[in-house]
Design a protein around this motif. Sequence first.
Motif, PDB file in Angstrom:
ATOM      1  N   PRO A 198       0.811  -1.218   0.000  1.00 11.72           N
ATOM      2  CA  PRO A 198       0.000   0.000   0.000  1.00 11.72           C
ATOM      3  C   PRO A 198       0.848   1.274   0.000  1.00 11.72           C
ATOM      4  N   LEU A 199       0.334   2.270  -0.699  1.00  9.38           N
ATOM      5  CA  LEU A 199       1.077   3.513  -0.932  1.00  9.38           C
ATOM      6  C   LEU A 199       1.591   4.198   0.349  1.00  9.38           C
ATOM      7  N   GLU A 240      12.686  14.395  -1.188  1.00 11.95           N
ATOM      8  CA  GLU A 240      11.318  14.058  -1.602  1.00 11.95           C
ATOM      9  C   GLU A 240      11.282  12.591  -2.019  1.00 11.95           C
ATOM     10  N   ALA A 241      10.288  11.855  -1.538  1.00  8.90           N
ATOM     11  CA  ALA A 241      10.083  10.469  -1.979  1.00  8.90           C
ATOM     12  C   ALA A 241       8.717  10.431  -2.629  1.00  8.90           C
ATOM     13  N   ARG A 242       8.637  10.014  -3.885  1.00 11.03           N
ATOM     14  CA  ARG A 242       7.326   9.965  -4.555  1.00 11.03           C
ATOM     15  C   ARG A 242       7.152   8.634  -5.273  1.00 11.03           C
ATOM     16  N   TYR A 243       5.915   8.195  -5.329  1.00  8.01           N
ATOM     17  CA  TYR A 243       5.633   6.930  -5.997  1.00  8.01           C
ATOM     18  C   TYR A 243       5.229   7.197  -7.435  1.00  8.01           C
ATOM     19  N   ASN A 244       5.912   6.544  -8.360  1.00  9.12           N
ATOM     20  CA  ASN A 244       5.565   6.633  -9.773  1.00  9.12           C
ATOM     21  C   ASN A 244       4.747   5.375 -10.091  1.00  9.12           C
ATOM     22  N   SER A 245       3.417   5.555 -10.200  1.00 10.23           N
ATOM     23  CA  SER A 245       2.570   4.359 -10.304  1.00 10.23           C
ATOM     24  C   SER A 245       2.673   3.701 -11.671  1.00 10.23           C
ATOM     25  N   ALA A 246       3.018   4.473 -12.713  1.00 10.04           N
ATOM     26  CA  ALA A 246       3.172   3.860 -14.044  1.00 10.04           C
ATOM     27  C   ALA A 246       4.379   2.910 -14.034  1.00 10.04           C
ATOM     28  N   MET A 252      13.453   8.865  -5.372  1.00 14.40           N
ATOM     29  CA  MET A 252      13.970   9.872  -4.440  1.00 14.40           C
ATOM     30  C   MET A 252      14.494  11.040  -5.274  1.00 14.40           C
ATOM     31  N   HIS A 253      14.102  12.234  -4.834  1.00 11.30           N
ATOM     32  CA  HIS A 253      14.560  13.460  -5.495  1.00 11.30           C
ATOM     33  C   HIS A 253      15.081  14.424  -4.437  1.00 11.30           C
ATOM     34  N   LEU A 254      15.844  15.420  -4.893  1.00 13.07           N
ATOM     35  CA  LEU A 254      16.222  16.559  -4.048  1.00 13.07           C
ATOM     36  C   LEU A 254      15.669  17.798  -4.730  1.00 13.07           C
ATOM     37  N   ARG A 255      14.749  18.475  -4.030  1.00 17.62           N
ATOM     38  CA  ARG A 255      14.060  19.607  -4.633  1.00 17.62           C
ATOM     39  C   ARG A 255      14.758  20.911  -4.266  1.00 17.62           C
ATOM     40  N   HIS A 285      12.361   0.032  -7.489  1.00 24.60           N
ATOM     41  CA  HIS A 285      11.232  -0.627  -8.154  1.00 24.60           C
ATOM     42  C   HIS A 285      10.625  -1.690  -7.255  1.00 24.60           C
ATOM     43  N   LYS A 286       9.309  -1.810  -7.331  1.00 22.68           N
ATOM     44  CA  LYS A 286       8.590  -2.803  -6.533  1.00 22.68           C
ATOM     45  C   LYS A 286       8.009  -3.839  -7.494  1.00 22.68           C
ATOM     46  N   TYR A 287       8.113  -5.096  -7.095  1.00 22.77           N
ATOM     47  CA  TYR A 287       7.780  -6.200  -7.994  1.00 22.77           C
ATOM     48  C   TYR A 287       6.514  -6.929  -7.564  1.00 22.77           C
ATOM     49  N   ARG A 288       6.005  -7.747  -8.494  1.00 23.41           N
ATOM     50  CA  ARG A 288       4.959  -8.731  -8.179  1.00 23.41           C
ATOM     51  C   ARG A 288       5.645 -10.086  -8.235  1.00 23.41           C
ATOM     52  N   ALA A 289       5.215 -11.000  -7.349  1.00 25.05           N
ATOM     53  CA  ALA A 289       5.928 -12.279  -7.240  1.00 25.05           C
ATOM     54  C   ALA A 289       5.986 -13.000  -8.600  1.00 25.05           C
TER      55      ALA A 289
END
Length: 322
Positions: A198-199, A240-246, A252-255, A285-289
């Motif tokens: 979950p996000l 900054e930590a942001r989720y790229n759902s695509a 992680m970025h530095l703004r 990256h987050k994976y599916r089993a």
Amino acid sequence: MATAVVAQYSQSDFAGEVRAGLLRPGQKELPSKYLYDEVGSALFEVISVLPEYGLTRADERLLGRHAVDIVSRLKSDVLVAELGSGSGRKTRWILEALTRRQRTTYCPIEISPTALARCESELGQIEYVSIVGFERPYLDGLLAAASWRRENEHLLVLFLGSTIGNFDRDAGERFLAEVRRILYPGDSLLLGTDLEKPLPQLVAAYDDSIGVTAAFNLNLLARINRELGADFDLAAFRHEARYNSAERRIEMHLRSLRDQSVTIPSAGFTVSLAKEETIWTESSHKYRAEEITAMAQRAGYRCDAQWLDSEWPFAENLLIAE
Ligand code: AVI
């Protein structure tokens, strides 16, 4: 521990990659491998025990619970090589399970001499284990470690902690295929992969409440100041930590908090940043089993078994070279 060869990133590699990443058109980037100097590696150790960051604990839990089963699936007489050994804490479970049936040579492959030294003090005391460390990038080190195998010895490569997630998905698959080219059929790769979750849980893991991950990220600019004489004002950047759902990844970025310019003398350039512009420093990256099984197959392996953690979605995957 015998340490075979010394080869760290040179200052000119570092300067060249910083220059290329900050002067590229569009999104500015810095390579995530440079997050891990001595300070960054120490901060990562702290991240790995934060309540919000369950990844390392899940990896350790799975190895602790299933090491005996994992080892029982391997052909006998195994030489163990680990890509990015870190402190080596998780590896203890596998080595202890293996030494119940054989004397074991363990080859940690690490670019950081400090991490190699820590790994030796962590694992050097295990009876029947000899450590041969390789201070090299992963594939160079793996080639060198593979040359230590005796006749009839199989290679078990460990790539734990979901470091594969820090590669782009395609690059991760190419990397698995490159590892496969160094292996013989029947050799194995134990791959740890963080899974989708979950996000809110995911974002908190990369933006913890006491700011350790922010310090880890900002240390990259501090490192450029220390090593390349730059004048980054750290107070003028925000983690900054942001989720790229695509892409199914945390970025992680530095703004930049204002219009500013920064000079990096040892890399020979000045860069301008607009207010709100970001420097992209890492992807996770987050994976599916089931995705891992398919990716492994395309890269030349068969997925022999998968172990999933019930508290923090994470998979340990035993891949056998075909
Ligand atoms: C090393 N790697 C798997 C970590 C991750 O979760 O992607 C690095 C990290 N970056 C921020 N927190 C942890």
